[in-house]
Design a protein around this motif. Structure first.
Motif, PDB file in Angstrom:
ATOM      1  N   THR A  49      -1.983  53.961  69.391  1.00 46.75           N
ATOM      2  CA  THR A  49      -3.034  54.538  70.230  1.00 46.75           C
ATOM      3  C   THR A  49      -3.253  56.025  70.009  1.00 46.75           C
ATOM      4  OG1 THR A  49      -1.475  54.848  72.040  1.00 46.75           O
ATOM      5  CG2 THR A  49      -2.728  52.795  72.029  1.00 46.75           C
ATOM      6  N   THR A  53      -9.290  52.373  70.048  1.00 47.41           N
ATOM      7  CA  THR A  53      -7.892  52.160  69.710  1.00 47.41           C
ATOM      8  C   THR A  53      -7.497  50.752  70.117  1.00 47.41           C
ATOM      9  OG1 THR A  53      -7.111  53.040  71.815  1.00 47.41           O
ATOM     10  CG2 THR A  53      -7.245  54.587  69.973  1.00 47.41           C
ATOM     11  N   ALA A  63      -3.599  49.669  63.657  1.00 44.35           N
ATOM     12  CA  ALA A  63      -4.626  50.604  64.144  1.00 44.35           C
ATOM     13  C   ALA A  63      -6.031  50.099  63.832  1.00 44.35           C
ATOM     14  CB  ALA A  63      -4.418  51.979  63.519  1.00 44.35           C
TER      15      ALA A  63
END
Length: 193
Positions: A126, A184, A154
């Motif tokens: 994140t 994210t 990611a």
């Protein structure tokens, strides 16, 4: 012997009490018995004598030094390093930071939208950032296996992607420009049940 005196005499033999002083990092020893605390209190005539013997002493008030979010210290004059964050909507924010600060702490200290769900322990993706300048990316230490594993999760991974919690500012990275991804991904154990 009245009840209040016998209780006060029994309390007078209590051991030394450790109290925190208002100066951070110091503990001050004070010899204070509850009996002396009782004696210091004024006794209004409307309260029976025995009530004062069982009334607890006042507690000391202590404070701790507040910690700012992100734990970032301002740079010393002449030792500033600069980093620019480009948000999802294209807005740019340039900050003067100290050597050793990581991008996650810098972003959170300046209220940018970077979650850091794992608290900077390299256990999520994140805090994913995209380094804009490839020359600056090449000056960074190679990502370790843990970081590469998290980067695989990611959203919007690129060749110059890094985790903000793992990028520490150095003099070689002065003028670094990073872009925050459009979103994210935070995978949790509950996502797989």
């Amino acid at each position: 012997m009245p009840a209040s005196r016998s209780v006060a005499a029994g309390l007078a033999c209590l051991p030394t009490v450790a109290c925190r002083s208002l100066q951070p990092g110091r503990v001050q020893m004070k010899t204070a018995s509850l009996a002396s605390s009782f004696a210091a209190q004024s006794k209004p005539s409307s309260v029976p004598r025995w009530a004062w013997a069982v009334t607890p002493a006042r507690r000391a008030f202590t404070t701790t030094t507040p910690r700012r979010h992100g734990h970032i210290e301002p740079p010393k004059p002449g030792q500033e390093l600069y980093v620019t964050f480009i948000e999802k909507d294209g807005m740019e924010h340039k900050f003067a930071v100290s050597e050793g600060d990581n991008l996650l702490d810098i972003a959170q200290a300046n209220d940018l939208e970077m979650e850091g769900a794992c608290g900077g322990s390299c256990a999520c993706s994140t805090c994913h950032v995209i380094v804009v300048d490839e020359d600056k990316y090449d000056k960074m230490p190679e990502p370790e296996d843990d970081e590469n594993d998290m980067l695989d999760l990611a959203f919007g991974l690129t060749e110059t992607s890094r985790l903000g919690c793992q990028v520490k500012m150095t003099k070689e990275l002065d003028g670094l420009v990073v872009k925050l991804p459009s979103m994210t991904r935070n995978l949790q154990a509950s996502d797989f049940q």
